[in-house]
Design a protein around this motif. Structure first.
Motif, PDB file in Angstrom:
ATOM      1  N   THR A  69     -22.918 -37.270  41.267  1.00 22.94           N
ATOM      2  CA  THR A  69     -24.006 -36.108  42.273  1.00 22.94           C
ATOM      3  C   THR A  69     -23.764 -35.669  43.764  1.00 22.94           C
ATOM      4  N   ILE A  70     -24.464 -34.785  44.126  1.00 27.57           N
ATOM      5  CA  ILE A  70     -24.405 -34.629  45.840  1.00 27.57           C
ATOM      6  C   ILE A  70     -25.826 -34.407  45.343  1.00 27.57           C
ATOM      7  N   ILE A  71     -26.549 -34.630  46.511  1.00 28.43           N
ATOM      8  CA  ILE A  71     -28.040 -34.021  46.435  1.00 28.43           C
ATOM      9  C   ILE A  71     -28.830 -33.464  47.844  1.00 28.43           C
ATOM     10  N   HIS A  72     -28.803 -32.490  47.872  1.00 20.76           N
ATOM     11  CA  HIS A  72     -28.967 -32.109  49.482  1.00 20.76           C
ATOM     12  C   HIS A  72     -30.179 -30.664  49.630  1.00 20.76           C
ATOM     13  N   ARG A  73     -30.556 -31.289  50.174  1.00 26.57           N
ATOM     14  CA  ARG A  73     -32.005 -30.968  50.796  1.00 26.57           C
ATOM     15  C   ARG A  73     -31.999 -29.647  51.306  1.00 26.57           C
ATOM     16  N   ARG A  74     -30.446 -28.322  51.565  1.00 26.11           N
ATOM     17  CA  ARG A  74     -31.055 -27.494  51.601  1.00 26.11           C
ATOM     18  C   ARG A  74     -29.619 -26.611  50.782  1.00 26.11           C
ATOM     19  N   GLU A  75     -29.589 -25.334  50.572  1.00 20.74           N
ATOM     20  CA  GLU A  75     -28.062 -24.226  50.038  1.00 20.74           C
ATOM     21  C   GLU A  75     -27.237 -24.228  50.333  1.00 20.74           C
ATOM     22  N   GLU A  76     -27.045 -24.609  51.953  1.00 17.43           N
ATOM     23  CA  GLU A  76     -25.970 -24.444  52.438  1.00 17.43           C
ATOM     24  C   GLU A  76     -25.210 -25.703  53.131  1.00 17.43           C
ATOM     25  N   PHE A  77     -24.398 -26.156  53.125  1.00 12.42           N
ATOM     26  CA  PHE A  77     -23.759 -27.716  53.664  1.00 12.42           C
ATOM     27  C   PHE A  77     -23.356 -27.453  55.419  1.00 12.42           C
ATOM     28  N   ARG A  78     -23.173 -28.953  55.805  1.00 14.13           N
ATOM     29  CA  ARG A  78     -22.685 -28.323  56.906  1.00 14.13           C
ATOM     30  C   ARG A  78     -21.692 -29.199  57.317  1.00 14.13           C
ATOM     31  N   ALA A  79     -21.222 -29.754  56.201  1.00 17.65           N
ATOM     32  CA  ALA A  79     -19.698 -30.414  55.906  1.00 17.65           C
ATOM     33  C   ALA A  79     -18.946 -28.904  55.581  1.00 17.65           C
ATOM     34  N   SER A  80     -17.139 -29.756  56.924  1.00 14.91           N
ATOM     35  CA  SER A  80     -16.162 -28.317  56.796  1.00 14.91           C
ATOM     36  C   SER A  80     -15.824 -28.256  55.849  1.00 14.91           C
ATOM     37  N   THR A  81     -15.063 -26.867  55.746  1.00 14.07           N
ATOM     38  CA  THR A  81     -14.543 -25.849  54.385  1.00 14.07           C
ATOM     39  C   THR A  81     -13.986 -26.888  53.483  1.00 14.07           C
ATOM     40  N   GLU A 104     -14.309 -28.494  43.562  1.00 20.32           N
ATOM     41  CA  GLU A 104     -13.206 -28.398  42.761  1.00 20.32           C
ATOM     42  C   GLU A 104     -12.849 -29.489  41.659  1.00 20.32           C
ATOM     43  N   HIS A 105     -13.827 -30.848  42.372  1.00 17.37           N
ATOM     44  CA  HIS A 105     -12.987 -32.398  41.903  1.00 17.37           C
ATOM     45  C   HIS A 105     -13.999 -32.030  40.438  1.00 17.37           C
ATOM     46  N   PRO A 106     -13.639 -32.856  39.484  1.00 14.03           N
ATOM     47  CA  PRO A 106     -14.503 -32.698  38.643  1.00 14.03           C
ATOM     48  C   PRO A 106     -15.230 -33.876  37.851  1.00 14.03           C
ATOM     49  N   LYS A 107     -15.262 -34.517  38.583  1.00 15.11           N
ATOM     50  CA  LYS A 107     -16.278 -35.811  38.729  1.00 15.11           C
ATOM     51  C   LYS A 107     -17.870 -35.089  39.415  1.00 15.11           C
ATOM     52  N   VAL A 108     -17.345 -34.459  40.765  1.00 15.98           N
ATOM     53  CA  VAL A 108     -18.486 -33.838  41.281  1.00 15.98           C
ATOM     54  C   VAL A 108     -19.796 -32.315  40.254  1.00 15.98           C
ATOM     55  N   ASP A 109     -20.784 -32.752  40.639  1.00  9.60           N
ATOM     56  CA  ASP A 109     -22.027 -31.777  40.400  1.00  9.60           C
ATOM     57  C   ASP A 109     -22.980 -31.597  42.120  1.00  9.60           C
ATOM     58  N   PHE A 110     -24.013 -31.238  41.624  1.00  5.91           N
ATOM     59  CA  PHE A 110     -24.613 -30.615  43.218  1.00  5.91           C
ATOM     60  C   PHE A 110     -25.789 -30.817  42.536  1.00  5.91           C
ATOM     61  N   ILE A 111     -26.733 -31.168  43.074  1.00 10.66           N
ATOM     62  CA  ILE A 111     -28.374 -30.784  43.091  1.00 10.66           C
ATOM     63  C   ILE A 111     -29.157 -30.425  44.106  1.00 10.66           C
ATOM     64  N   LEU A 112     -28.522 -28.762  44.362  1.00  9.40           N
ATOM     65  CA  LEU A 112     -29.532 -28.095  46.086  1.00  9.40           C
ATOM     66  C   LEU A 112     -31.203 -27.746  46.447  1.00  9.40           C
ATOM     67  N   ASN A 113     -30.990 -27.964  47.270  1.00  4.66           N
ATOM     68  CA  ASN A 113     -32.932 -27.871  47.923  1.00  4.66           C
ATOM     69  C   ASN A 113     -33.670 -29.048  47.213  1.00  4.66           C
ATOM     70  N   THR A 114     -33.326 -30.136  46.892  1.00  2.00           N
ATOM     71  CA  THR A 114     -33.610 -31.751  46.776  1.00  2.00           C
ATOM     72  C   THR A 114     -33.995 -32.575  47.461  1.00  2.00           C
ATOM     73  N   ILE A 122     -37.988 -25.760  47.155  1.00  2.00           N
ATOM     74  CA  ILE A 122     -38.505 -25.379  47.769  1.00  2.00           C
ATOM     75  C   ILE A 122     -39.702 -24.801  46.045  1.00  2.00           C
ATOM     76  N   THR A 123     -39.556 -25.162  44.879  1.00  2.00           N
ATOM     77  CA  THR A 123     -40.423 -24.554  43.595  1.00  2.00           C
ATOM     78  C   THR A 123     -41.427 -25.775  43.657  1.00  2.00           C
ATOM     79  N   GLY A 124     -41.085 -27.715  44.127  1.00  2.00           N
ATOM     80  CA  GLY A 124     -42.870 -28.548  44.088  1.00  2.00           C
ATOM     81  C   GLY A 124     -42.082 -29.221  42.958  1.00  2.00           C
ATOM     82  N   GLU A 125     -41.223 -28.127  41.850  1.00  2.00           N
ATOM     83  CA  GLU A 125     -40.798 -29.702  40.694  1.00  2.00           C
ATOM     84  C   GLU A 125     -40.420 -30.602  40.920  1.00  2.00           C
ATOM     85  N   GLU A 126     -41.515 -31.841  40.119  1.00  2.00           N
ATOM     86  CA  GLU A 126     -41.187 -33.122  40.747  1.00  2.00           C
ATOM     87  C   GLU A 126     -40.210 -33.911  39.585  1.00  2.00           C
ATOM     88  N   THR A 127     -39.110 -34.794  39.399  1.00  2.00           N
ATOM     89  CA  THR A 127     -37.755 -34.950  38.311  1.00  2.00           C
ATOM     90  C   THR A 127     -37.972 -36.737  39.125  1.00  2.00           C
TER      91      THR A 127
END
Ligand code: NAP
Length: 318
Positions: free
Chosen positions: A176-188, A196-206, A226-231
């Protein structure tokens, strides 16, 4: 290299054994300057910790980071560069020859090439330090294997985060890739592969606010920015790839640096101290690639050679 009491006198001393250091060593050795490379703690630098490097020219199928590092070293040593497995601890650049105190003894250097690179940044959240090596890591190549069939989290949105995250899919059951924004710096291309990788998912703005665990990591505390929600998010491993800080503290007050600690150089790799050159990630906040670091290292050695030649010819004229 000659010995003067306890000090070894060298024409060219190179700090760092990554692509910068060994490219500089190759060029200085071929100019018959008998360069000495002080490796620093990580032989081969950061590149040696990368599983596969796919964008270093000449290797259409990619090359292992450690393997490329060995090739750099072998090629430089073939022409006479000497490797010393030691770290520099302090430098005195106030007069030439420059004095460098290292684990392997003291050196006097006519010319110094700084290729000390950069080190990974820390999140600086509670639990991070305590659980490093017990779930928290900064090196996928070193530690990925320990997470076979485990649940892994990656923090960051740059090339390192996505590239290393994809690497860990070899072992982990999920990444799970957690990133503090919506957009990535990483190359396209890396973004596409990760999406596209079946094992990868994302949690954004976190962001991660705490690493939780006693003997080993058990979970992360997360906060949606964005929401301030803590999990709380249960996971076995956390790999942190949130950029780097240049390894230049030793030069503070002696070499001019940017606010972020990158050594200031001109287009000839010259620092503000004549005879001291800097190259690679210690001086480069912009590109930070193996190929650009190697190029800068070569340029530094070419300029160092010219510097010594100019000095020699002016001594002869006098
Ligand atoms: P980077 O490009 O500086 O990216 C750092 C990432 O970490 C950014 O997404 C940043 O978020 C995030 N971040 C920074 N501080 C954070 C914090 N405190 N909490 C949460 N997230 C944080 O670093 P990198 O990925 O290590 O790459 C370094 C350089 O090496 C780059 O030039 C890259 O292109 C290069 N590189 C290239 C390759 C390749 O070509 N295959 C592979 C690896 C690295 P923001 O985006 O919001 O700032």
């Amino acid at each position: 290299m000659s010995s003067n009491g306890n000090e070894k006198h060298v024409k060219v001393l190179i700090l760092g054994s990554g692509p910068t250091g060994y490219s500089a060593a190759l060029y200085a050795a071929r100019a018959e300057l008998q360069p000495v490379v002080l490796t620093g703690l990580q032989l081969g630098g950061q590149a040696a910790l990368t599983y596969t490097i796919e964008n270093y020219p000449g290797f259409p199928d990619g090359v292992g980071g450690a393997q490329l590092g060995e090739l750099f070293q072998k090629q430089a040593e073939h022409f006479g560069a000497v490797t010393e497995f030691a770290s520099a601890n302090s430098v005195n650049l106030s007069q030439r020859p420059f004095k460098v105190e290292a684990d392997s003894g003291d050196y006097l250097a006519d010319v110094l090439i700084v290729g000390t690179g950069a080190s990974p940044n820390h999140l600086e959240v509670p639990g991070e330090v305590e659980l490093t090596g017990r779930g928290v890591s900064y090196c996928a190549t070193c530690d990925g294997w320990f997470f076979k069939d485990k649940k892994v989290v990656i923090v960051g949105g740059g090339d390192s985060a996505l590239e290393e995250g994809l690497f860990i899919t070899r072992y982990a059951s999920s990444v799970t890739i957690i990133h503090r924004r919506e957009e990535f710096r990483a190359s396209t291309i890396l973004q596409k592969r990760a999406r596209e990788h079946p094992k990868v998912d994302f949690i954004l703005n976190t962001v991660v606010t705490e690493v939780v665990g006693a003997d080993k990591m058990e979970a992360l505390k997360l906060k949606n920015v964005i929401t301030g929600e803590e999990t709380t998010y249960e996971a076995d491993g956390l790999f942190i790839f949130i950029g780097h800080t240049p390894n230049t503290r030793m030069f503070q007050g002696q070499l001019e640096m940017s606010d972020l600690g990158y050594i200031k150089i001109n287009d000839k790799m010259e620092t503000n101290v004549p005879g001291v050159f800097a190259a690679g990630e210690a001086a480069d906040p912009h590109f930070r690639q193996v190929v650009t670091s190697a190029g800068m290292g070569a340029a530094a050695a070419i300029q160092a050679t010219r510097f010594l030649e100019a000095e020699e010819s002016s001594v002869i004229v006098e």
